[in-house]
Design an enzyme around this catalytic site. Structure first.
Site, PDB file in Angstrom:
ATOM      1  N   HIS A 172       0.857  -1.176   0.000  1.00  0.00           N
ATOM      2  CA  HIS A 172       0.000   0.000   0.000  1.00  0.00           C
ATOM      3  C   HIS A 172       0.898   1.233   0.000  1.00  0.00           C
ATOM      4  CE1 HIS A 172      -2.812   2.997   1.686  1.00  0.00           C
ATOM      5  NE2 HIS A 172      -3.802   2.172   1.367  1.00  0.00           N
ATOM      6  N   ASP A 196       3.220  -3.679   8.027  1.00  0.00           N
ATOM      7  CA  ASP A 196       1.954  -2.977   7.804  1.00  0.00           C
ATOM      8  C   ASP A 196       0.843  -3.965   8.127  1.00  0.00           C
ATOM      9  OD1 ASP A 196      -0.412  -1.949   6.806  1.00  0.00           O
ATOM     10  OD2 ASP A 196       0.353  -1.530   4.795  1.00  0.00           O
ATOM     11  N   GLN A 242      -4.338  -4.793   7.186  1.00  0.00           N
ATOM     12  CA  GLN A 242      -5.225  -5.878   6.771  1.00  0.00           C
ATOM     13  C   GLN A 242      -4.958  -7.166   7.551  1.00  0.00           C
ATOM     14  OE1 GLN A 242      -7.614  -5.188   4.726  1.00  0.00           O
ATOM     15  NE2 GLN A 242      -6.888  -3.200   3.980  1.00  0.00           N
ATOM     16  N   LYS A 293     -10.626  -0.485  10.407  1.00  0.00           N
ATOM     17  CA  LYS A 293     -10.723  -1.699   9.597  1.00  0.00           C
ATOM     18  C   LYS A 293     -11.068  -2.926  10.451  1.00  0.00           C
ATOM     19  CE  LYS A 293      -7.345  -0.004   6.198  1.00  0.00           C
ATOM     20  NZ  LYS A 293      -8.227   0.238   5.056  1.00  0.00           N
ATOM     21  N   CYS A 331      -4.788   2.418  -3.721  1.00  0.00           N
ATOM     22  CA  CYS A 331      -3.555   2.963  -3.127  1.00  0.00           C
ATOM     23  C   CYS A 331      -2.385   1.995  -3.313  1.00  0.00           C
ATOM     24  CB  CYS A 331      -3.748   3.288  -1.655  1.00  0.00           C
ATOM     25  SG  CYS A 331      -4.970   4.572  -1.343  1.00  0.00           S
TER      26      CYS A 331
END
Length: 407
Positions: A121, A198, A201, A224, A361
Site C-alpha cells: 500500500h 503494515d 489488513q 478496519k 492505493c
C-alpha cells in the site's frame, strides 16, 4: 459463528440501498461498526467527556482510566510485552510514517538498503521512498511470483548486511496474499535489520502475536477492525522506541520545558503530543471486546471459506480476470473484460452491492498486474455466501448491461 446474529449487531447493515438490501463488500477499505462500539463512543461523550492525564476531577479520572484501559486491552490483543510499546495515533499511515521519520532517518545512511515489495500500500511505500531520498539509501524490491506471493528463498537472497529495514505488509489489500512475516523477520534479524509490518489488513482478521512474530514494529488501524475512524496503533519494541525522537511536539508529550530546551515524557506518551484520540481509543477497545467474543480464529476461518467460495463462483463467469493466490485472506480482486471497474462498481451499487474500484492505493502493483484499476470485493465476519451469490448475479447483470459480447 452465528452470522445472522452477528449481522444484527451492525445497525448500518439493516438498511436498503437503491431499493435493495445492502450487501457491504468493502471492509478492506473500512469495516462497519457494531452497536457496542457506537454505544461505547456515545457513552464516553455523554458521561465521561474530559481530557486525560491532566485534571484531577472525576470526569478526567474516568476518561484517563478508559483511555489507558484501552491501551492495556490492545497490549493484550497483540501480546505486546508492555503498554509502553503501544503508541496511539491516527492509523496505520501515521504509525508507518513515525517509524520512517523517527527511526529510519536516524539509523539509515548512504548505501544502506530498505527491502520492500511491489504489493505494498502507498502508506508502506512512500515513507520509505522519502527516507531513501533524504538518506541516500536504496530501495530494493522483492520479486513477486505469478500469483502475487513471495518466496522465502528470494528473501534470503536479497536481505543482506546492507539491509537496515525490511518493510512488508502482513496481508495485501489487493491480492489477499498472506505473507510469512514471522519467517521474514527471522531472516531480517539474521542480518541485524529491523522488521516493520503494515498490519492494516492483518490485525482485523488474524490472531497477531507480536512477540511470536518477533517484528520490531507493527502498525494497524481501528476502522478496519470494527472500531472508529481516526484511531490507530503502532507497536514498537521498547528498546527501539526508547531511542527514537518524537516527530510531533507540544502538550502532553513533554516532561520539563524551559525557554531554550525541553525534555520528553517516558513511553508511550512522548509520541502522543496534544490531546489524544480519546473516544477513538475507547471505541477501539470495545471493538476488540467484540472481535474476541466472536474469536479471531473463527473470523479468519469464515473469511477464508468465503474467499474460496467466491473464487469458485466467480470463475463461472466468462471474461472475468481474478488476481492473487489461491490461498488468500477474505477478498477477491477482479476485472470484467472490456468493462472499466468503476462501471462495474456503479452497476453493482444500483443493486445495493458495495465494492471498491480503483488502484486501491497500490499503483505499482497495478502496473505489475498490467492494469490501470481493478474492482475488489472484501469480506468480514458479517458477510455470507448469499452475499457472494448476489455479487455474482450483479456481475452477470453488469455484463448484460454493457453488452460486451460475452456468451
Amino acid at each position: 459463528m452465528d452470522i445472522k446474529a452477528i449481522k444484527e449487531q451492525f445497525p448500518i447493515l439493516q438498511q436498503e440501498v437503491n431499493g435493495h438490501p445492502l450487501v457491504y463488500l468493502d471492509s478492506s477499505a473500512t469495516s462497519q461498526k457494531p452497536i457496542q462500539v457506537i454505544e461505547a463512543v456515545n457513552d464516553y461523550y455523554k458521561q465521561n467527556n474530559s481530557n486525560v492525564h491532566r485534571g484531577v476531577h472525576t470526569l478526567g479520572s474516568r476518561a484517563t482510566d478508559q483511555y489507558e484501559g484501552a491501551r492495556e486491552k490492545i497490549r493484550e490483543f497483540i501480546n505486546a510485552g508492555s503498554t509502553k510499546e503501544i503508541i496511539f495515533n491516527r492509523g496505520t499511515t501515521a504509525g508507518l510514517n513515525l517509524v520512517a521519520s523517527s527511526y529510519a532517518r536516524d539509523n539509515v545512511g548512504p548505501d544502506d538498503e530498505i527491502v520492500i515489495t511491489p504489493m505494498e500500500h502507498h502508506s508502506n511505500l512512500i515513507p520509505w521512498q522519502q527516507v531513501a531520498k533524504v538518506t541516500g539509501a536504496r530501495l530494493v524490491y522483492l520479486p513477486l511470483q505469478e500469483d502475487g506471493s513471495i518466496l522465502l528463498d528470494d528473501v534470503k537472497n536479497i536481505v543482506n548486511e546492507k539491509t537496515k529495514i525490511v518493510a512488508i505488509t502482513h496481508v495485501s489489500n489487493v491480492l489477499g496474499t498472506i505473507n510469512p512475516i514471522k519467517e521474514i523477520a527471522e531472516i531480517a534479524h539474521q542480518h541485524q535489520a529491523v522488521m516493520v509490518v503494515d498490519g492494516a489488513q492483518g490485525a482485523p482478521h488474524i490472531n497477531v502475536d507480536v512477540q511470536d512474530i518477533d517484528c520490531d514494529f507493527y502498525a494497524f488501524s481501528g476502522h478496519k477492525m470494527c472500531g472508529p475512524t481516526g484511531i490507530g496503533v503502532l507497536y514498537g519494541k521498547q528498546e527501539l522506541l526508547e531511542n527514537m525522537e518524537p516527530i510531533e511536539f507540544g502538550g502532553e508529550m513533554i516532561d520539563f520545558v524551559n525557554l531554550h530546551d525541553s525534555t520528553w515524557k517516558e513511553l508511550p506518551w512522548k509520541f502522543e503530543g496534544g490531546t489524544p484520540i480519546i473516544a477513538g481509543a475507547i471505541g477501539l477497545a470495545a471493538a476488540i471486546d467484540f472481535l474476541q467474543e466472536v474469536g479471531q480464529d473463527e473470523i479468519l476461518a469464515h473469511e477464508t471459506e468465503l474467499a474460496a467460495y467466491a473464487l469458485e463462483q466467480m470463475r463461472t463467469i466468462d471474461g472475468i480476470q481474478l488476481y492473487g493466490p489461491e490461498k488468500r485472506a477474505g477478498l477477491v480482486t477482479f476485472n470484467l473484460d472490456d468493462v472499466h471497474p468503476h462501471d462495474t462498481a456503479t452497476v453493482l451499487d444500483a443493486e445495493g452491492i458495495a465494492v471498491r474500484a480503483g488502484h486501491h492505493c497500490a499503483q505499482p502493483l497495478m502496473k505489475w498486474l498490467d492494469v490501470t484499476a481493478t474492482a475488489r470485493a472484501s469480506f468480514y465476519l458479517y458477510n455470507t455466501k448469499e452475499d457472494i451469490d448476489l455479487l455474482v448475479a450483479g456481475l452477470l447483470k453488469t455484463k448484460e448491461y454493457f453488452g460486451n459480447g460475452f456468451e
